[in-house]
Design an enzyme around this catalytic site. Structure first.
Site, short mmCIF file in Angstrom:
data_model
loop_
_atom_site.label_atom_id
_atom_site.label_comp_id
_atom_site.label_asym_id
_atom_site.label_seq_id
_atom_site.Cartn_x
_atom_site.Cartn_y
_atom_site.Cartn_z
N HIS A 1 68.60 77.24 22.77
CA HIS A 1 67.37 76.39 23.20
C HIS A 1 66.72 76.89 24.32
O HIS A 1 67.60 77.28 25.26
CB HIS A 1 67.71 74.89 23.35
CG HIS A 1 68.31 74.31 21.97
ND1 HIS A 1 68.30 72.80 21.72
CD2 HIS A 1 68.59 74.80 20.98
CE1 HIS A 1 68.67 72.69 20.66
NE2 HIS A 1 68.89 73.52 20.18
N GLU B 1 65.94 75.15 26.98
CA GLU B 1 66.45 74.61 28.21
C GLU B 1 67.78 75.49 28.61
O GLU B 1 68.14 75.54 29.73
CB GLU B 1 66.71 73.13 28.11
CG GLU B 1 65.66 72.06 27.58
CD GLU B 1 65.28 72.14 26.15
OE1 GLU B 1 65.28 73.09 25.36
OE2 GLU B 1 65.27 71.14 25.72
N CYS C 1 71.38 69.81 25.46
CA CYS C 1 70.33 70.31 26.56
C CYS C 1 70.51 69.15 27.87
O CYS C 1 70.69 69.35 29.06
CB CYS C 1 68.97 70.65 26.24
SG CYS C 1 68.78 72.09 25.14
#
Length: 151
Positions: A53, A55, A85
């Protein structure tokens, strides 16, 4: 904060890169002392990794520069972070989270649960939601509309 829109536009640029790579268009930047120290976009499909992801990738980049504690840093992301995250941000000691679009299905920063604000944890993150929300939502809606073959 004065610079929130400016940094969110940087995160939107990362989201556009993800869309161009046929990834879900989520982008993130991390800012510390007024400087972008990390930037990333989703690479889940490209890297064949469920944890790639925006993040998570931005956190890893920032930690290479600053070490494992990111006190004093703000993470800007176009979509409300998921529980993975959000948990990683707490562990990294991010001070502030700014996100654009809410995620009513998997958002873990107020939509389904609130990981960064959980008082049982040893660190809490200041949050600001809805910065450039329309633009952040639009890039996601356009992406999924194209994926589904709609106009």
């Amino acid at each position: 904060m004065v610079y929130d829109e400016m940094y969110m536009r940087e995160a939107l640029s990362e989201a556009a890169l993800a869309a161009a790579e046929d990834e879900v268009p989520v982008g993130a930047v991390i800012v510390k002392n007024g400087e972008i120290i990390a930037r990333a976009h989703n690479l889940v499909e490209t890297d064949n990794r469920s944890d790639a992801h925006a993040e998570m990738l931005a956190l890893a980049e920032a930690e290479k520069q600053c070490g494992k504690w990111l006190n004093g840093a703000t993470l800007y992301v176009t979509l409300e972070p998921c529980s993975m995250c959000a948990g990683a941000m707490v562990l990294a000691r991010i001070d502030r989270l700014v996100y654009g679009a809410s995620d009513p299905k998997t958002g873990a920063c107020g939509s389904t649960i609130n990981v960064p604000g959980n008082e049982s944890l040893n660190h809490r993150i200041e949050m600001c939601a809805g910065i450039l929300e329309e633009e952040c939502s639009a890039i996601l809606k356009d992406f999924f509309r194209r994926k589904r073959g709609q106009k």
